[in-house]
Structure formats: structure tokens, C-alpha cells
Design a protein around this motif. Structure first.
Motif, PDB file in Angstrom:
ATOM      1  N   SER A   1       0.817  -1.218   0.000  1.00  0.00           N
ATOM      2  CA  SER A   1       0.000   0.000   0.000  1.00  0.00           C
ATOM      3  C   SER A   1       0.847   1.263   0.000  1.00  0.00           C
ATOM      4  N   ALA A   2       2.155   1.137   0.256  1.00  0.00           N
ATOM      5  CA  ALA A   2       3.023   2.313   0.351  1.00  0.00           C
ATOM      6  C   ALA A   2       4.122   2.249  -0.690  1.00  0.00           C
ATOM      7  N   PRO A   3       3.971   2.929  -1.819  1.00  0.00           N
ATOM      8  CA  PRO A   3       5.005   2.888  -2.848  1.00  0.00           C
ATOM      9  C   PRO A   3       6.305   3.504  -2.365  1.00  0.00           C
ATOM     10  N   ALA A   4       7.404   2.986  -2.882  1.00  0.00           N
ATOM     11  CA  ALA A   4       8.708   3.473  -2.454  1.00  0.00           C
ATOM     12  C   ALA A   4       9.040   4.805  -3.116  1.00  0.00           C
ATOM     13  N   THR A   5       9.682   5.683  -2.350  1.00  0.00           N
ATOM     14  CA  THR A   5      10.242   6.905  -2.919  1.00  0.00           C
ATOM     15  C   THR A   5      11.693   6.602  -3.249  1.00  0.00           C
ATOM     16  N   THR A   6      12.020   6.557  -4.527  1.00  0.00           N
ATOM     17  CA  THR A   6      13.349   6.097  -4.918  1.00  0.00           C
ATOM     18  C   THR A   6      14.196   7.241  -5.429  1.00  0.00           C
ATOM     19  N   ARG A   7      15.491   7.100  -5.252  1.00  0.00           N
ATOM     20  CA  ARG A   7      16.434   8.043  -5.811  1.00  0.00           C
ATOM     21  C   ARG A   7      16.747   7.630  -7.250  1.00  0.00           C
ATOM     22  N   THR A   8      17.261   8.555  -8.030  1.00  0.00           N
ATOM     23  CA  THR A   8      17.571   8.262  -9.426  1.00  0.00           C
ATOM     24  C   THR A   8      18.759   7.325  -9.542  1.00  0.00           C
ATOM     25  N   LYS A   9      19.782   7.539  -8.724  1.00  0.00           N
ATOM     26  CA  LYS A   9      20.980   6.708  -8.779  1.00  0.00           C
ATOM     27  C   LYS A   9      20.698   5.339  -8.174  1.00  0.00           C
ATOM     28  N   PRO A  10      21.026   4.251  -8.905  1.00  0.00           N
ATOM     29  CA  PRO A  10      20.745   2.915  -8.364  1.00  0.00           C
ATOM     30  C   PRO A  10      21.650   2.576  -7.192  1.00  0.00           C
ATOM     31  N   LEU A  11      21.189   1.686  -6.329  1.00  0.00           N
ATOM     32  CA  LEU A  11      22.018   1.224  -5.222  1.00  0.00           C
ATOM     33  C   LEU A  11      23.233   0.477  -5.770  1.00  0.00           C
ATOM     34  N   SER A  12      24.359   0.669  -5.123  1.00  0.00           N
ATOM     35  CA  SER A  12      25.601   0.012  -5.544  1.00  0.00           C
ATOM     36  C   SER A  12      25.672  -1.397  -4.970  1.00  0.00           C
ATOM     37  N   GLU A  13      26.654  -2.159  -5.420  1.00  0.00           N
ATOM     38  CA  GLU A  13      26.846  -3.502  -4.887  1.00  0.00           C
ATOM     39  C   GLU A  13      27.151  -3.457  -3.393  1.00  0.00           C
ATOM     40  N   ALA A  14      27.944  -2.504  -2.970  1.00  0.00           N
ATOM     41  CA  ALA A  14      28.262  -2.379  -1.543  1.00  0.00           C
ATOM     42  C   ALA A  14      27.012  -2.070  -0.729  1.00  0.00           C
ATOM     43  N   GLU A  15      26.150  -1.195  -1.264  1.00  0.00           N
ATOM     44  CA  GLU A  15      24.910  -0.860  -0.558  1.00  0.00           C
ATOM     45  C   GLU A  15      23.976  -2.058  -0.499  1.00  0.00           C
ATOM     46  N   LEU A  16      23.922  -2.845  -1.571  1.00  0.00           N
ATOM     47  CA  LEU A  16      23.088  -4.039  -1.566  1.00  0.00           C
ATOM     48  C   LEU A  16      23.596  -5.055  -0.546  1.00  0.00           C
ATOM     49  N   LYS A  17      24.914  -5.200  -0.443  1.00  0.00           N
ATOM     50  CA  LYS A  17      25.465  -6.152   0.516  1.00  0.00           C
ATOM     51  C   LYS A  17      25.068  -5.800   1.944  1.00  0.00           C
ATOM     52  N   ALA A  18      24.967  -4.509   2.209  1.00  0.00           N
ATOM     53  CA  ALA A  18      24.577  -4.072   3.554  1.00  0.00           C
ATOM     54  C   ALA A  18      23.117  -4.370   3.855  1.00  0.00           C
ATOM     55  N   LEU A  19      22.348  -4.734   2.843  1.00  0.00           N
ATOM     56  CA  LEU A  19      20.912  -4.976   2.992  1.00  0.00           C
ATOM     57  C   LEU A  19      20.548  -6.447   2.876  1.00  0.00           C
ATOM     58  N   THR A  20      21.545  -7.323   2.814  1.00  0.00           N
ATOM     59  CA  THR A  20      21.276  -8.749   2.674  1.00  0.00           C
ATOM     60  C   THR A  20      20.703  -9.326   3.971  1.00  0.00           C
ATOM     61  N   LEU A  21      20.152 -10.529   3.876  1.00  0.00           N
ATOM     62  CA  LEU A  21      19.569 -11.191   5.039  1.00  0.00           C
ATOM     63  C   LEU A  21      20.660 -11.648   6.002  1.00  0.00           C
ATOM     64  N   GLU A  22      20.337 -11.625   7.288  1.00  0.00           N
ATOM     65  CA  GLU A  22      21.265 -12.063   8.320  1.00  0.00           C
ATOM     66  C   GLU A  22      20.804 -13.373   8.926  1.00  0.00           C
ATOM     67  N   ASP A  23      21.723 -14.075   9.561  1.00  0.00           N
ATOM     68  CA  ASP A  23      21.404 -15.389  10.128  1.00  0.00           C
ATOM     69  C   ASP A  23      20.207 -15.329  11.071  1.00  0.00           C
ATOM     70  N   ALA A  24      20.134 -14.282  11.881  1.00  0.00           N
ATOM     71  CA  ALA A  24      19.059 -14.188  12.864  1.00  0.00           C
ATOM     72  C   ALA A  24      17.680 -14.062  12.218  1.00  0.00           C
ATOM     73  N   GLU A  25      17.637 -13.608  10.974  1.00  0.00           N
ATOM     74  CA  GLU A  25      16.361 -13.454  10.278  1.00  0.00           C
ATOM     75  C   GLU A  25      15.848 -14.763   9.687  1.00  0.00           C
ATOM     76  N   LEU A  26      16.719 -15.761   9.609  1.00  0.00           N
ATOM     77  CA  LEU A  26      16.345 -17.031   9.003  1.00  0.00           C
ATOM     78  C   LEU A  26      16.705 -18.195   9.933  1.00  0.00           C
ATOM     79  N   PRO A  27      15.929 -18.387  10.993  1.00  0.00           N
ATOM     80  CA  PRO A  27      16.207 -19.520  11.873  1.00  0.00           C
ATOM     81  C   PRO A  27      16.028 -20.860  11.167  1.00  0.00           C
TER      82      PRO A  27
END
Length: 243
Positions: A46-72
Motif C-alpha cells: 500500500s506504500a510505494p517506495a520513494t526512490t532516488r535516481t541513482k541505483p544502489l551500488s553492490e556495496a549498498e546491496l550487501k549491507a541490505l542482505t539477510l542475516e542469520d538471525a532473520e532465518l532460523p
């Protein structure tokens, strides 16, 4: 190499799983509740994202990956980030028989993304790994690809492809997707194997200019992927693109 370069179109028993993973020690399968329902189609948030024009970099994507605690449901220490190799180093594979099915495979495999980060997930209770792929695109491209993806899924039903062990036949079936990101689709890909029916689950979510793909594989039983990590990761991707 990103998770998915050696897909079912390349290898019948391992859509979105690398060869090295399949030849390693026994990996475990997911015990989480399936995100599947019987209806087809996508569920936008229900809430569309407000996005920037510049795409996220590989380093930024890595910081957003899933962590062990999120996947028991994953084996302790069983989640790893894959290096993204040069696409030119990938083996050349003949396209599958149906162009729409090939489009689905290409989009889920992030073949045109500007930055890609993949994770391999070794589940506790099975032998086949699953995984995720975060793919960042130039402004507007992800939305256009999702239009193409949904159109292709409506047309793709059965196709033939050439795998490492020969020609195979696969069938795709769309299902109701979880409410995550700006829009989402879910489908399964089936094919017969000597070990039993191969069941591959795909959940693909677009949040702004990022497309996230979640994959789980099983043979002889229904593959699953937990819903909550998908929703939480979409929220993180939304926040990262609004800065």
C-alpha cells in the motif's frame, strides 16, 4: 557468478544453485511456512517506495542482505554472500524453447542489472540450498522489467531447455504472492527427475529500483521460503532508496 546463472535452463536439478554448492556436503531444506496460496497474480504493497535516481551500488546491496538471525530455518552459519563474476565468463547456453519463459528466466536471473548481490541459504531440513538475489537497476528499469515479467508469466506454461545432462521439460505455474515491496509475483517451476518431481519456488519482489528474487528447491516434496524475511528486506530496500 550470481546465484542463478546456472539455472534450470542450464541444469535440471539446480535452478538458481551453483555447481559447487551441489557437490558439497549435505545442505538442508526449509521448514518454514510456505508463502504459497492457490490464486495467481501479484500483491502490491500500500506504500510505494520513494526512490532516488541513482541505483544502489553492490556495496549498498550487501549491507541490505539477510542475516542469520532473520532465518532460523537456515543452518547455523549456512548463509553466505556470493561473488558476482563477470557475465562474460558465464557458459553460453542455448535459449529455452519459449521466448516468454526465457524472459522469466532472464529477469529472475538479473541479467541486465547494474549491481547484483546474491546469497546462498543452506536450510536445516533438506538437501538442496535456496537463495536470494538483490538486483539494482537504473531509474524506471525495474518497473518496466516487472511489466514484462508479469506479461511473460501469463504466457509461459511449458518449455524445453538444454541442461548439463541433456534436454529437459519444465512447467511454470503462477501463484498468489506475499504482500511485499511495491509489487510481487510468485510461481513454481516443475520438472520430472529420476529422484522425483523437482519443485522450485520463486518469489520476486520489486521495491523501487531493486528487484529481489527468493528461491527454494526441493525434490519429491513442496519447496518453501519464509515470508517474514521477504517483507522485512523489502522495507529495508525502501528505506535505503529514500535517503
Amino acid at each position: 557468478m550470481i546465484l542463478g546463472e546456472l539455472m534450470h535452463a542450464r541444469m535440471p536439478l539446480a535452478v538458481h544453485v551453483t555447481l559447487t554448492l551441489l557437490t558439497g556436503a549435505a545442505l538442508a531444506g526449509c521448514s518454514a511456512a510456505d508463502v504459497t496460496t492457490t490464486a495467481s497474480g501479484a500483491e502490491p504493497s500500500s506504500a510505494p517506495a520513494t526512490t532516488r535516481t541513482k541505483p544502489l551500488s553492490e556495496a549498498e546491496l550487501k549491507a541490505l542482505t539477510l542475516e542469520d538471525a532473520e532465518l532460523p530455518e537456515a543452518r547455523p552459519g549456512g548463509i553466505s554472500v556470493q561473488d558476482h563474476g563477470d557475465p562474460a565468463d558465464s557458459p553460453s547456453i542455448k535459449p529455452v524453447s519459449d521466448p516468454d519463459c526465457q524472459s522469466v528466466l532472464d529477469i529472475s536471473n538479473a541479467t541486465t542489472a547494474s549491481a547484483v548481490v546474491s546469497q546462498v541459504i543452506n536450510w536445516r531440513d533438506g538437501i538442496y540450498p535456496g537463495g536470494t538475489t538483490l538486483a539494482s537497476y537504473d531509474d524506471g528499469e525495474a518497473e518496466q522489467l516487472f511489466v514484462k515479467l508479469k506479461r511473460a508469466l501469463n504466457s509461459c506454461h511449458t518449455y524445453q531447455g538444454d541442461g548439463w545432462t541433456g534436454t529437459y521439460t519444465a512447467t511454470m505455474q503462477t501463484q498468489k504472492a506475499p504482500k511485499a515491496g511495491d509489487e510481487a509475483v510468485q510461481f513454481r517451476e516443475y520438472s520430472p527427475t529420476e529422484q522425483g518431481k523437482r519443485d522450485q519456488l520463486f518469489v520476486i519482489v520489486r521495491t523501487g529500483n531493486v528487484i529481489a528474487t527468493y528461491v527454494s528447491l526441493d525434490i519429491g516434496r513442496t519447496s518453501t521460503f519464509p515470508t517474514e524475511p521477504i517483507i522485512r528486506q523489502a522495507e529495508r530496500l525502501r528505506d535505503a532508496q529514500s535517503k
